[in-house]
Design a protein around this motif. Structure first.
Motif, PDB file in Angstrom:
ATOM      1  N   VAL A   1     -93.476 -25.206 -41.257  1.00  0.00           N
ATOM      2  CA  VAL A   1     -92.992 -26.534 -40.879  1.00  0.00           C
ATOM      3  C   VAL A   1     -91.835 -26.922 -41.801  1.00  0.00           C
ATOM      4  N   VAL A   2     -90.678 -27.174 -41.235  1.00  0.00           N
ATOM      5  CA  VAL A   2     -89.485 -27.539 -41.994  1.00  0.00           C
ATOM      6  C   VAL A   2     -89.627 -28.966 -42.520  1.00  0.00           C
ATOM      7  N   LEU A   3     -89.315 -29.144 -43.815  1.00  0.00           N
ATOM      8  CA  LEU A   3     -89.407 -30.460 -44.448  1.00  0.00           C
ATOM      9  C   LEU A   3     -88.053 -31.037 -44.855  1.00  0.00           C
ATOM     10  N   ASP A   4     -86.977 -30.349 -44.566  1.00  0.00           N
ATOM     11  CA  ASP A   4     -85.655 -30.862 -44.935  1.00  0.00           C
ATOM     12  C   ASP A   4     -84.705 -30.909 -43.741  1.00  0.00           C
ATOM     13  N   GLY A   5     -85.269 -31.091 -42.552  1.00  0.00           N
ATOM     14  CA  GLY A   5     -84.455 -31.158 -41.349  1.00  0.00           C
ATOM     15  C   GLY A   5     -83.713 -32.479 -41.233  1.00  0.00           C
ATOM     16  N   GLU A   6     -82.690 -32.487 -40.387  1.00  0.00           N
ATOM     17  CA  GLU A   6     -81.890 -33.679 -40.145  1.00  0.00           C
ATOM     18  C   GLU A   6     -81.839 -33.966 -38.653  1.00  0.00           C
ATOM     19  N   GLY A   7     -81.448 -35.161 -38.297  1.00  0.00           N
ATOM     20  CA  GLY A   7     -81.294 -35.530 -36.891  1.00  0.00           C
ATOM     21  C   GLY A   7     -82.601 -35.386 -36.143  1.00  0.00           C
ATOM     22  N   ASP A   8     -82.572 -34.642 -35.034  1.00  0.00           N
ATOM     23  CA  ASP A   8     -83.774 -34.435 -34.230  1.00  0.00           C
ATOM     24  C   ASP A   8     -84.853 -33.660 -34.980  1.00  0.00           C
TER      25      ASP A   8
END
Length: 126
Positions: free
Chosen positions: A90-97
């Motif tokens: 699970v990505v914890l540093d995503g942006e936008g959507d």
């Protein structure tokens, strides 16, 4: 939806969620914070094994990894070493959507707990 931006350190929030569950302990395993309920159920993964994101890996119910990775590959992935066992990245540093939804993260962590915890502890969750 409670989201975060990329400048916020996600580790304290992830730690709080994990440690709020019955009889969870934290130890350093493979050089990173890892949470146990008798067995490992969540592992923090800051660019672990060259992955481009700050993320966590967790146990997941059967079929969940495949469904989430197929639906949202910018947010979910099959982690190295444990992905073949159905674990979810699970990505914890995503942006936008792909920004982090902490309510969703709480649900994912709780599902991971339910996947590995003894039945008597799962029953405490209601």
């Amino acid at each position: 939806m409670t989201s975060t931006n990329t400048t916020e350190d996600p580790l304290p929030r992830l730690r709080e969620i994990c440690l709020s569950l019955p009889e969870v302990t934290e130890k350093i395993s493979h050089g990173t914070p890892t949470w146990f309920v008798r067995r490992t159920f969540v592992m923090f993964a800051e660019h672990h094994h060259g992955h481009p994101h700050v993320a966590f890996w967790c146990a997941a119910p059967p079929g969940v990894q495949e469904d989430l990775v197929a639906a949202e590959p910018e947010r979910f992935f099959r982690p190295a070493y444990v992905g073949h066992r159905g674990w979810l990245g699970v990505v914890l540093d995503g942006e936008g959507d792909a920004a982090v939804d902490w309510d969703e993260i709480t649900g994912i962590v709780t599902d991971a707990y339910r996947t590995v915890a003894p039945k008597k502890l799962v029953a405490l969750l209601g």
